[in-house]
Design a protein around this motif. Structure first.
Motif, PDB file in Angstrom:
ATOM      1  N   ALA A 188      -1.678   5.417  -2.669  1.00  0.00           N
ATOM      2  CA  ALA A 188      -1.903   5.585  -4.101  1.00  0.00           C
ATOM      3  C   ALA A 188      -0.638   5.901  -4.885  1.00  0.00           C
ATOM      4  N   GLY A 189       0.372   6.498  -4.246  1.00  0.00           N
ATOM      5  CA  GLY A 189       1.594   6.827  -4.961  1.00  0.00           C
ATOM      6  C   GLY A 189       1.580   8.178  -5.641  1.00  0.00           C
ATOM      7  N   TYR A 190       0.477   8.922  -5.522  1.00  0.00           N
ATOM      8  CA  TYR A 190       0.430  10.292  -6.038  1.00  0.00           C
ATOM      9  C   TYR A 190       0.806  11.219  -4.883  1.00  0.00           C
ATOM     10  N   LEU A 230      -5.839   4.150 -10.650  1.00  0.00           N
ATOM     11  CA  LEU A 230      -5.305   5.019 -11.701  1.00  0.00           C
ATOM     12  C   LEU A 230      -3.780   4.977 -11.719  1.00  0.00           C
ATOM     13  N   ASN A 231      -3.163   4.970 -10.535  1.00  0.00           N
ATOM     14  CA  ASN A 231      -1.707   4.966 -10.466  1.00  0.00           C
ATOM     15  C   ASN A 231      -1.116   3.695 -11.062  1.00  0.00           C
ATOM     16  N   VAL A 232      -1.719   2.565 -10.756  1.00  0.00           N
ATOM     17  CA  VAL A 232      -1.222   1.289 -11.272  1.00  0.00           C
ATOM     18  C   VAL A 232      -1.281   1.271 -12.799  1.00  0.00           C
ATOM     19  N   ARG A 233      -2.275   1.943 -13.371  1.00  0.00           N
ATOM     20  CA  ARG A 233      -2.421   1.981 -14.825  1.00  0.00           C
ATOM     21  C   ARG A 233      -1.664   3.146 -15.467  1.00  0.00           C
ATOM     22  N   LEU A 271      -0.705  -2.459  -0.432  1.00  0.00           N
ATOM     23  CA  LEU A 271      -0.029  -3.730  -0.686  1.00  0.00           C
ATOM     24  C   LEU A 271      -0.326  -4.241  -2.095  1.00  0.00           C
ATOM     25  N   TRP A 272      -1.574  -4.045  -2.539  1.00  0.00           N
ATOM     26  CA  TRP A 272      -1.942  -4.468  -3.899  1.00  0.00           C
ATOM     27  C   TRP A 272      -1.179  -3.657  -4.939  1.00  0.00           C
ATOM     28  N   ARG A 273      -1.022  -2.355  -4.699  1.00  0.00           N
ATOM     29  CA  ARG A 273      -0.297  -1.507  -5.645  1.00  0.00           C
ATOM     30  C   ARG A 273       1.164  -1.927  -5.748  1.00  0.00           C
ATOM     31  N   LEU A 274       1.810  -2.176  -4.595  1.00  0.00           N
ATOM     32  CA  LEU A 274       3.205  -2.607  -4.617  1.00  0.00           C
ATOM     33  C   LEU A 274       3.363  -3.905  -5.399  1.00  0.00           C
TER      34      LEU A 274
END
Length: 354
Positions: A188-190, A230-233, A271-274
């Motif tokens: 998620a990147g959080y 949420l992170n992507v947005r 992978l989708w987030r990256l």
């Protein structure tokens, strides 16, 4: 209302007879809507929801909705085609909106249904509460405050922030939670967020309108999937120290299915987030660091494996072993660099409320 903000509660329930009624009756007065979703239970959950809704509407609270309807009358109402296609929505009883799924859709599916209904109603802050009575409703303002004060778009409970709360968690849950926390940080990147499986959350109307609610994962990993979206947005997340109450309820999670399903989902989401955040919406070299690092580490592991097989076959291939080790070390270094960059990108989106 809570501080001039309308509040909705999504209450997913599957075979929660004996629990869900108490949760509805104990809901704070400032809650404007209770979306009680029966996920095709096999016990008396649906009947208990309707009975508790009538009790809640008739206990002297300010009138919030229609009079007591015929309990057998189900209407496809809810404001969106997506909601109508997945559930029957009973006429509102006071502030309770009883919703019955057409088929069992899982925990994430019930949350999705509630989110769709709350979004259609324009609710300012939507809270998710389990129907098993594990969540302390008196602590709901701790989740709502970051939302209504504009400090966060999503607030979630965290049982790991406090040593006292950690001590109350069963050991097997703590170990599993810690592992999933790390995997979710990566996906998620959080990076400051922990206890991703905590279902006591609050989300703003803006966040619900920004993310793909219809595409939300419909299994127990929905909360992990939501964090990625949420992170992507660029949504701000608040981790709020929150205890859990462990009583007579039994978890319906089958870990033999849960672990592989959620792990696969997290890898796919990572992978989708990256791709979406760092290649499509914007460009950042950390995506390349991740890809190169993973490739080099994988090649290093493969080379070391071949060297080990050669050694077992009494065929000395020292170069392959050394080369594999160097590739592995370099790959891990690239991955660590990528993680550091990733932390910096989302640091301003995270807060903790102890």
């Amino acid at each position: 209302m809570y501080h001039d903000a309308t509040v909705g509660v999504v209450l997913p329930a599957y075979d929660e007879e004996g629990f869900v009624g108490d949760v509805i009756r104990d809901m704070p007065d400032y809650v404007d809507r209770i979306y009680a979703i029966d996920d095709q239970s096999t016990d008396g959950t649906w009947t208990e929801i309707l009975e508790a809704a009538r009790a809640d509407a008739g206990d002297g609270r300010p009138a919030r909705g229609s009079s007591d309807p015929d309990p057998d009358r189900l209407v496809a109402d809810g404001g969106t085609a997506a909601l109508e296609s997945r559930a029957f929505v009973h006429e509102r009883i006071g502030r309770v909106v009883p919703i019955q799924h057409r088929e069992n859709r899982g925990a994430g599916g019930a949350i999705k249904t509630g989110y769709l209904a709350a979004r259609a109603d324009g609710i300012d802050a939507t809270v998710t509460v389990d129907a098993d009575g594990q969540m302390d409703l008196s602590r709901m303002p701790r989740l709502l405050d970051p939302i209504v004060e504009g400090e966060a778009d999503y607030a979630k409970g965290n049982r790991l922030l406090s040593a006292e709360y950690r001590a109350a968690m069963p050991r097997f849950r703590f170990v599993g939670n810690a592992m999933l926390s790390f995997l979710t940080k990566v996906a998620a990147g959080y990076w400051k967020t922990m206890d991703p499986q905590n279902g006591y959350t609050a989300i703003s109307r803006g966040a619900l309108e920004a993310i793909d609610v219809e595409g939300l994962y419909e299994y127990y990993g929905y909360c992990n999937d939501l964090l990625v979206k949420l992170n992507v947005r660029g949504m701000r997340v608040a981790d709020v120290a929150m205890p859990a109450v462990y009583g007579e309820e039994e978890s319906s999670i089958r870990y033999s299915e849960y672990v592989p399903k959620v792990s696969t989902m997290l890898l796919r989401n990572f992978l989708w987030r990256l791709k979406t955040k760092y290649l499509v919406l914007d460009f950042h070299p950390l995506a390349l660091f991740y890809l190169v690092g993973a490739g080099m580490a994988g090649a290093g592991v493969l080379a070391l494996g071949l060297a080990l097989l050669s050694a077992l076959a009494v065929v000395a291939v020292p170069v392959a072993g050394v080369g594999g080790l160097l590739l592995l070390v370099a790959g891990v270094a690239f991955l660590l660099f990528a993680m550091v960059f990733d932390m910096g990108q989302s640091e301003h989106l995270e807060t903790q409320v102890r």
